[in-house]
Design a protein around this motif. Sequence first.
Motif, PDB file in Angstrom:
ATOM      1  N   ILE A 157       0.854  -1.189   0.000  1.00 11.22           N
ATOM      2  CA  ILE A 157       0.000   0.000   0.000  1.00 11.22           C
ATOM      3  C   ILE A 157       0.888   1.238   0.000  1.00 11.22           C
ATOM      4  N   PRO A 158       0.614   2.217  -0.884  1.00  9.41           N
ATOM      5  CA  PRO A 158       1.444   3.427  -0.955  1.00  9.41           C
ATOM      6  C   PRO A 158       1.421   4.209   0.357  1.00  9.41           C
ATOM      7  N   GLY A 159       2.471   4.973   0.571  1.00  9.77           N
ATOM      8  CA  GLY A 159       2.602   5.755   1.792  1.00  9.77           C
ATOM      9  C   GLY A 159       1.506   6.786   1.967  1.00  9.77           C
ATOM     10  N   GLU A 160       0.997   7.372   0.862  1.00  8.54           N
ATOM     11  CA  GLU A 160      -0.062   8.373   0.964  1.00  8.54           C
ATOM     12  C   GLU A 160      -1.330   7.758   1.541  1.00  8.54           C
ATOM     13  N   ILE A 161      -1.633   6.528   1.129  1.00  9.51           N
ATOM     14  CA  ILE A 161      -2.830   5.861   1.617  1.00  9.51           C
ATOM     15  C   ILE A 161      -2.675   5.523   3.096  1.00  9.51           C
ATOM     16  N   VAL A 162      -1.496   5.042   3.478  1.00 18.34           N
ATOM     17  CA  VAL A 162      -1.236   4.719   4.883  1.00 18.34           C
ATOM     18  C   VAL A 162      -1.356   5.979   5.735  1.00 18.34           C
ATOM     19  N   ALA A 163      -0.835   7.107   5.246  1.00 13.92           N
ATOM     20  CA  ALA A 163      -0.921   8.361   5.988  1.00 13.92           C
ATOM     21  C   ALA A 163      -2.373   8.810   6.132  1.00 13.92           C
ATOM     22  N   ALA A 164      -3.177   8.648   5.086  1.00 12.76           N
ATOM     23  CA  ALA A 164      -4.584   9.039   5.150  1.00 12.76           C
ATOM     24  C   ALA A 164      -5.346   8.165   6.145  1.00 12.76           C
ATOM     25  N   ILE A 165      -5.057   6.872   6.148  1.00 11.87           N
ATOM     26  CA  ILE A 165      -5.724   5.974   7.088  1.00 11.87           C
ATOM     27  C   ILE A 165      -5.313   6.325   8.521  1.00 11.87           C
ATOM     28  N   ALA A 166      -4.023   6.594   8.723  1.00 14.42           N
ATOM     29  CA  ALA A 166      -3.539   6.953  10.059  1.00 14.42           C
ATOM     30  C   ALA A 166      -4.187   8.253  10.544  1.00 14.42           C
ATOM     31  N   ALA A 167      -4.336   9.224   9.663  1.00 14.14           N
ATOM     32  CA  ALA A 167      -4.976  10.488  10.045  1.00 14.14           C
ATOM     33  C   ALA A 167      -6.441  10.268  10.405  1.00 14.14           C
ATOM     34  N   ALA A 168      -7.115   9.405   9.645  1.00 13.45           N
ATOM     35  CA  ALA A 168      -8.524   9.127   9.942  1.00 13.45           C
ATOM     36  C   ALA A 168      -8.664   8.444  11.296  1.00 13.45           C
ATOM     37  N   VAL A 169      -7.787   7.503  11.588  1.00 14.43           N
ATOM     38  CA  VAL A 169      -7.846   6.809  12.873  1.00 14.43           C
ATOM     39  C   VAL A 169      -7.503   7.775  14.002  1.00 14.43           C
TER      40      VAL A 169
END
Length: 142
Positions: free
Chosen positions: A90-102
Amino acid sequence: MSNQIALLALEASDATVVLTSITLVFGMLVALCLIITLEGKIFAAINAKKAAKNQPPKKNSGTPAPKAAQNTAKAAAAPAPAAPAADGSIPGEIVAAIAAAVASLGEGLTIRGIRRVSKTQAGSRRGVWGDAGVSQNTTPFM
């Protein structure tokens, strides 16, 4: 006989009130739509003027820029969608977006892992979001 005439007069009066009310309601709805559309156009024009005022003046060198340079500038200005990595991660941008949502959900939450779910594991024609909607709407109230 006089009772029948009074009854007919009452019905005609009721019909007049109903038709007048319906006409007024639809007339006001049309008027509101026109007002909102007009306000939208006015605010769009105001925003366009502000954007034009805030842009620096263009320097014209006298020769037009080549089309390839223009296309490159447009491509650089538009953000590229996050593409899956070549190794399937999974790309880093997607991981960052998921982390921000959590993180926005509250403190004390930890992400233990992020993985892709294949469509065959979902097991439904609706997909994950469709299954979540069915689950939410069919769960009994407790």
